[in-house]
Every structure is written in C-alpha cells, then in structure tokens.
Design a protein around this motif. Structure first.
Motif, PDB file in Angstrom:
ATOM      1  N   LEU A  40      37.542   7.235  15.812  1.00 39.38           N
ATOM      2  CA  LEU A  40      38.806   7.720  16.366  1.00 39.38           C
ATOM      3  C   LEU A  40      38.759   9.229  16.599  1.00 39.38           C
ATOM      4  O   LEU A  40      39.274   9.731  17.607  1.00 39.38           O
ATOM      5  CB  LEU A  40      39.954   7.374  15.407  1.00 39.38           C
ATOM      6  N   ILE A  41      38.129   9.962  15.676  1.00 39.71           N
ATOM      7  CA  ILE A  41      38.022  11.416  15.834  1.00 39.71           C
ATOM      8  C   ILE A  41      37.177  11.767  17.047  1.00 39.71           C
ATOM      9  O   ILE A  41      37.559  12.610  17.870  1.00 39.71           O
ATOM     10  CB  ILE A  41      37.431  12.050  14.555  1.00 39.71           C
ATOM     11  N   LEU A  42      36.010  11.127  17.169  1.00 39.48           N
ATOM     12  CA  LEU A  42      35.101  11.432  18.269  1.00 39.48           C
ATOM     13  C   LEU A  42      35.684  11.007  19.617  1.00 39.48           C
ATOM     14  O   LEU A  42      35.350  11.586  20.654  1.00 39.48           O
ATOM     15  CB  LEU A  42      33.753  10.754  18.041  1.00 39.48           C
ATOM     16  N   ALA A  43      36.558   9.984  19.598  1.00 37.25           N
ATOM     17  CA  ALA A  43      37.194   9.546  20.844  1.00 37.25           C
ATOM     18  C   ALA A  43      38.279  10.527  21.284  1.00 37.25           C
ATOM     19  O   ALA A  43      38.627  10.585  22.466  1.00 37.25           O
ATOM     20  CB  ALA A  43      37.800   8.156  20.665  1.00 37.25           C
ATOM     21  N   SER A  44      38.807  11.311  20.337  1.00 39.59           N
ATOM     22  CA  SER A  44      39.900  12.234  20.642  1.00 39.59           C
ATOM     23  C   SER A  44      39.438  13.672  20.790  1.00 39.59           C
ATOM     24  O   SER A  44      40.165  14.492  21.364  1.00 39.59           O
ATOM     25  CB  SER A  44      40.973  12.168  19.535  1.00 39.59           C
ATOM     26  N   GLN A  45      38.263  13.991  20.257  1.00 36.39           N
ATOM     27  CA  GLN A  45      37.802  15.378  20.249  1.00 36.39           C
ATOM     28  C   GLN A  45      36.287  15.432  20.355  1.00 36.39           C
ATOM     29  O   GLN A  45      35.587  14.645  19.719  1.00 36.39           O
ATOM     30  CB  GLN A  45      38.249  16.067  18.945  1.00 36.39           C
ATOM     31  N   ASP A  46      35.784  16.362  21.143  1.00 37.80           N
ATOM     32  CA  ASP A  46      34.341  16.553  21.276  1.00 37.80           C
ATOM     33  C   ASP A  46      33.849  17.411  20.116  1.00 37.80           C
ATOM     34  O   ASP A  46      33.992  18.631  20.120  1.00 37.80           O
ATOM     35  CB  ASP A  46      34.022  17.232  22.611  1.00 37.80           C
ATOM     36  N   PRO A 218      27.984  23.645  17.613  1.00 43.95           N
ATOM     37  CA  PRO A 218      29.290  23.924  18.228  1.00 43.95           C
ATOM     38  C   PRO A 218      30.421  23.464  17.313  1.00 43.95           C
ATOM     39  O   PRO A 218      30.357  22.386  16.727  1.00 43.95           O
ATOM     40  CB  PRO A 218      29.251  23.109  19.528  1.00 43.95           C
ATOM     41  N   GLN A 219      31.445  24.298  17.196  1.00 43.95           N
ATOM     42  CA  GLN A 219      32.568  23.990  16.328  1.00 43.95           C
ATOM     43  C   GLN A 219      33.776  23.537  17.143  1.00 43.95           C
ATOM     44  O   GLN A 219      33.988  23.999  18.266  1.00 43.95           O
ATOM     45  CB  GLN A 219      32.940  25.222  15.488  1.00 43.95           C
ATOM     46  N   PRO A 220      34.578  22.614  16.606  1.00 45.92           N
ATOM     47  CA  PRO A 220      35.743  22.109  17.344  1.00 45.92           C
ATOM     48  C   PRO A 220      36.837  23.162  17.445  1.00 45.92           C
ATOM     49  O   PRO A 220      36.954  24.050  16.593  1.00 45.92           O
ATOM     50  CB  PRO A 220      36.191  20.917  16.494  1.00 45.92           C
ATOM     51  N   SER A 221      37.645  23.060  18.484  1.00 47.90           N
ATOM     52  CA  SER A 221      38.772  23.975  18.657  1.00 47.90           C
ATOM     53  C   SER A 221      39.874  23.243  19.414  1.00 47.90           C
ATOM     54  O   SER A 221      39.623  22.285  20.153  1.00 47.90           O
ATOM     55  CB  SER A 221      38.344  25.229  19.426  1.00 47.90           C
ATOM     56  N   GLY A 222      41.117  23.735  19.236  1.00 48.83           N
ATOM     57  CA  GLY A 222      42.253  23.131  19.926  1.00 48.83           C
ATOM     58  C   GLY A 222      42.443  21.673  19.602  1.00 48.83           C
ATOM     59  O   GLY A 222      42.596  20.828  20.492  1.00 48.83           O
ATOM     60  N   LEU A 223      42.443  21.343  18.310  1.00 50.36           N
ATOM     61  CA  LEU A 223      42.530  19.944  17.890  1.00 50.36           C
ATOM     62  C   LEU A 223      43.950  19.399  18.052  1.00 50.36           C
ATOM     63  O   LEU A 223      44.912  20.045  17.624  1.00 50.36           O
ATOM     64  CB  LEU A 223      42.095  19.819  16.431  1.00 50.36           C
ATOM     65  N   PRO A 224      44.104  18.210  18.634  1.00 46.59           N
ATOM     66  CA  PRO A 224      45.429  17.579  18.698  1.00 46.59           C
ATOM     67  C   PRO A 224      45.863  17.083  17.324  1.00 46.59           C
ATOM     68  O   PRO A 224      45.040  16.911  16.418  1.00 46.59           O
ATOM     69  CB  PRO A 224      45.215  16.420  19.670  1.00 46.59           C
ATOM     70  N   ALA A 225      47.156  16.830  17.190  1.00 49.75           N
ATOM     71  CA  ALA A 225      47.698  16.411  15.893  1.00 49.75           C
ATOM     72  C   ALA A 225      47.088  15.104  15.424  1.00 49.75           C
ATOM     73  O   ALA A 225      46.892  14.893  14.217  1.00 49.75           O
ATOM     74  CB  ALA A 225      49.214  16.282  15.989  1.00 49.75           C
ATOM     75  N   SER A 226      46.763  14.198  16.348  1.00 48.33           N
ATOM     76  CA  SER A 226      46.205  12.901  15.957  1.00 48.33           C
ATOM     77  C   SER A 226      44.867  13.066  15.253  1.00 48.33           C
ATOM     78  O   SER A 226      44.552  12.312  14.330  1.00 48.33           O
ATOM     79  CB  SER A 226      46.037  12.011  17.190  1.00 48.33           C
ATOM     80  N   PHE A 228      43.940  15.544  13.318  1.00 49.22           N
ATOM     81  CA  PHE A 228      44.206  15.952  11.940  1.00 49.22           C
ATOM     82  C   PHE A 228      44.600  14.750  11.089  1.00 49.22           C
ATOM     83  O   PHE A 228      44.224  14.652   9.921  1.00 49.22           O
ATOM     84  CB  PHE A 228      45.320  17.009  11.901  1.00 49.22           C
ATOM     85  N   LEU A 229      45.349  13.821  11.665  1.00 53.22           N
ATOM     86  CA  LEU A 229      45.752  12.626  10.938  1.00 53.22           C
ATOM     87  C   LEU A 229      44.537  11.767  10.618  1.00 53.22           C
ATOM     88  O   LEU A 229      44.387  11.281   9.488  1.00 53.22           O
ATOM     89  CB  LEU A 229      46.765  11.832  11.754  1.00 53.22           C
ATOM     90  N   TYR A 230      43.649  11.573  11.605  1.00 54.87           N
ATOM     91  CA  TYR A 230      42.430  10.798  11.371  1.00 54.87           C
ATOM     92  C   TYR A 230      41.538  11.497  10.347  1.00 54.87           C
ATOM     93  O   TYR A 230      40.926  10.844   9.496  1.00 54.87           O
ATOM     94  CB  TYR A 230      41.659  10.610  12.683  1.00 54.87           C
ATOM     95  N   PHE A 231      41.453  12.822  10.448  1.00 52.98           N
ATOM     96  CA  PHE A 231      40.611  13.582   9.525  1.00 52.98           C
ATOM     97  C   PHE A 231      41.171  13.494   8.104  1.00 52.98           C
ATOM     98  O   PHE A 231      40.405  13.430   7.129  1.00 52.98           O
ATOM     99  CB  PHE A 231      40.544  15.044   9.971  1.00 52.98           C
ATOM    100  N   LEU A 232      42.494  13.489   7.982  1.00 50.63           N
ATOM    101  CA  LEU A 232      43.121  13.331   6.671  1.00 50.63           C
ATOM    102  C   LEU A 232      42.740  11.990   6.058  1.00 50.63           C
ATOM    103  O   LEU A 232      42.446  11.895   4.858  1.00 50.63           O
ATOM    104  CB  LEU A 232      44.646  13.438   6.804  1.00 50.63           C
ATOM    105  N   GLY A 233      42.720  10.933   6.858  1.00 54.51           N
ATOM    106  CA  GLY A 233      42.298   9.632   6.366  1.00 54.51           C
ATOM    107  C   GLY A 233      40.831   9.623   5.987  1.00 54.51           C
ATOM    108  O   GLY A 233      40.441   9.024   4.983  1.00 54.51           O
TER     109      GLY A 233
END
Length: 326
Positions: A40-46, A218-226, A228-233
C-alpha cells in the motif's frame, strides 16, 4: 527490566511449550501484514525499499524508547557486558534488511523468499552447536515440509527459470544466515531482558547500520496522509507487535523450534491476500500452504509422556523459561 527470578522447567523437546508456540503463530500473523502495508505504501508513494527499511527501524526505535521512557524507564537500563549482544542483534536486523533488498533486486522476490526459507535449517544447526539443542527427526521433517511448501507457494519452476548470477547466489546464501543470526541474538538477549528492552536497542542499532546507506538512497517527500496511516500500521502491527511477541516466545521455546513455526507466515500472507485484496491461490499454492501448515503442526503437536521422577535433564530436553516479562 523485570527483576523477578526465572523458573526452569524440564520439557521434552518433542513437546514444545504451548504458550510459546501460540505466541510465534501470533507473531507471524502480525509479520504477514507487513507485505500488505508495504504494498500500500509503495502504491501511494515512490520510496526505495532501503529508505523504507531505515525509517521503519528508526520509527520503531523512537516509539519504543519514548514509550518505555515514560511507562517503564527501568527497562531501558542494560548491563555494560550485554552491549555487544544488543549491537549484534541490531546489526543482524539491519544487515538482513540490506541483504533482503539486494536479494529481491538480484534474484526477484519469489527466489529471495525461497532462499530465506533455508533459515530454520541454519538456526537448527547453529543452535545445536551453541546450546546443544536437540536435532530430532521431527525437526528435520518440519524443516523439509516448510521449505518444500515455500517453493510450491512461490512456484515450483521459479528456481529453474531464475537467472542466478554469482552475486545473486552469494546474497542468497547470506540471506538466511543473517535472518538466522538475529533469531540467535534475540534468543541470547531474551534470557536477560524483556522483549521491549531487547527490541528498543536492537532497532536502534539496526537504524544506525542502515543510516550510511541513506546517503546514497533517494528519500521520500510530500507524503500523503494515507501513507502515514499505512506506515503507522507497518510500525505498530507488523514490527513492534510481531517482533515483541516473537521475542517473548523465544523465552519459552528453542530457537530452532521457533524459527520453524515462524514459517507459518507464508500461508498467512496468502490468506490475507485472499481476504483483503481478493487474490486467488493456485492448486500448487494451496498444496504448498498445506505443507507449511503440516510442518508447523508437526512441531506444535503435543505428545503425552509418562511422568519422570529423574530431575536430571537427558538428551532431547530443553529449558522452558517462565519470565514475568511485560
């Protein structure tokens, strides 16, 4: 850290501790969510796998250290002579993450998973050399069943189709060794500290191991709220939940037994994929999952033994440690 005394009980190696066995299965249920959260994280953020591994380990360390600092500050106290073991624990986790990502890059996720499935055999041999844990036919059969089941789940033709290079073979060899190493370090540290203490320092050192690699990642930037929710899980359920429960289990089981039981993660991931993502398993995958479950049940099955009045442990026995723990 809990300072209550430990009680040793003699238990046949063929009759593993029920609480410890159930704890390992609960840990694998938590670990199995990792693939879903990562997907889910990789699908939402590069984001690169190495960067995700670093931030996962760092977030776990910060969460545990802050939580223990507020709720149980005494658990953060460690003995100077144990620092080396905790460094080894964290280093093995960090290096495993590096080798896992390299294995996926060089060999593909399917082959990497099969290579990782050799871990129980490595743990069984090393645990026999270090702690003289028994090498029984029952363990050997369970290792064969879980390995064969893993191959079937990921496709029996993947090894023949894989274009393995020398670097890929070397990484594939080191992958189960580093995976087994953290199992053995956790087993050693668990005899002195409760699970949360061991994991706090373990993930702290793991983050330090991964830190230099971030200079070239490369480090992630401009993360959407979703995200953070997946990362919390990923941190709360997959990492803290899974590793804490498994570390607790290693206080009650032989390392070789726990590592075999942990292979239950393979069919659990499939179940999650069916229930939550709508994926379907093939006949080969169903048979492979059944073999893994069979290997797990082979070790979980409790035999009845006649009561013995001999207080001396013989060959084929191990100590079950009852700790007051967290």
């Amino acid at each position: 850290m809990s300072s209550s005394p430990k009680t040793l009980k003699s238990t046949p190696a063929t009759n593993p501790d029920l609480v410890g066995s159930l704890a390992v299965l609960a840990a694998t249920a938590c670990w199995a969510t990792s693939a879903l959260f990562v997907k889910l994280i990789l699908a939402s953020q590069d984001v690169s796998a190495l960067a995700l591994a670093f931030w996962r380990d760092l977030a776990t360390f910060v969460t545990l250290s802050v939580g223990l600092g507020i709720l149980r500050p005494k658990w953060l106290r460690i003995k100077r002579e144990d620092i080396g073991w905790l460094v080894g624990l964290g280093t093995s986790i960090g290096i495993f993450h590096i080798f896992w990502n390299l294995a996926v890059f060089l060999n593909g996720a399917a082959v990497a998973t099969v290579q990782q499935a050799a871990m129980p055999a490595v743990v069984a041999i090393v645990a026999w050399l270090i702690w003289r844990e028994s090498l029984t036919g029952r363990k050997g059969l369970a290792i064969v069943l879980t390995f064969a089941g893993t191959v079937l789940v990921w496709g029996i033709n993947i090894i023949g189709q894989a274009d393995l290079t020398l670097p890929g073979l070397l990484v594939g060899l080191l992958l189960p060794i580093t995976y087994a190493a953290w199992n053995l370090f956790v087993k050693k540290v668990r005899g002195t500290y409760n699970p949360f203490t061991a994991l706090t320092y373990g993930f702290g050192f793991a983050a330090l191991v991964l830190l230099p690699v971030q200079l070239f990642t490369p480090q992630p930037s401009g993360l959407p709220a979703s995200v953070f929710l997946y990362f919390l899980g990923l941190v709360g359920i997959s990492t803290i939940g899974g590793f804490a429960i498994y570390t607790f289990a290693l206080g009650r089981l032989q390392a070789s037994v726990a590592s075999i039981l942990a292979m239950a993660e393979i069919p659990i991931v499939g179940i999650y994929a069916i229930l939550l993502i709508g994926e379907r398993m093939t006949i080969d995958q169903l048979i492979g999952s059944a073999l893994v479950v069979g290997g797990v049940l082979l070790l979980s099955w409790r035999r009845r033994h006649p009561e013995s009045t001999n207080p001396v442990r013989g060959e084929g026995t191990y100590s079950t440690v009852t700790d007051s723990g967290p």
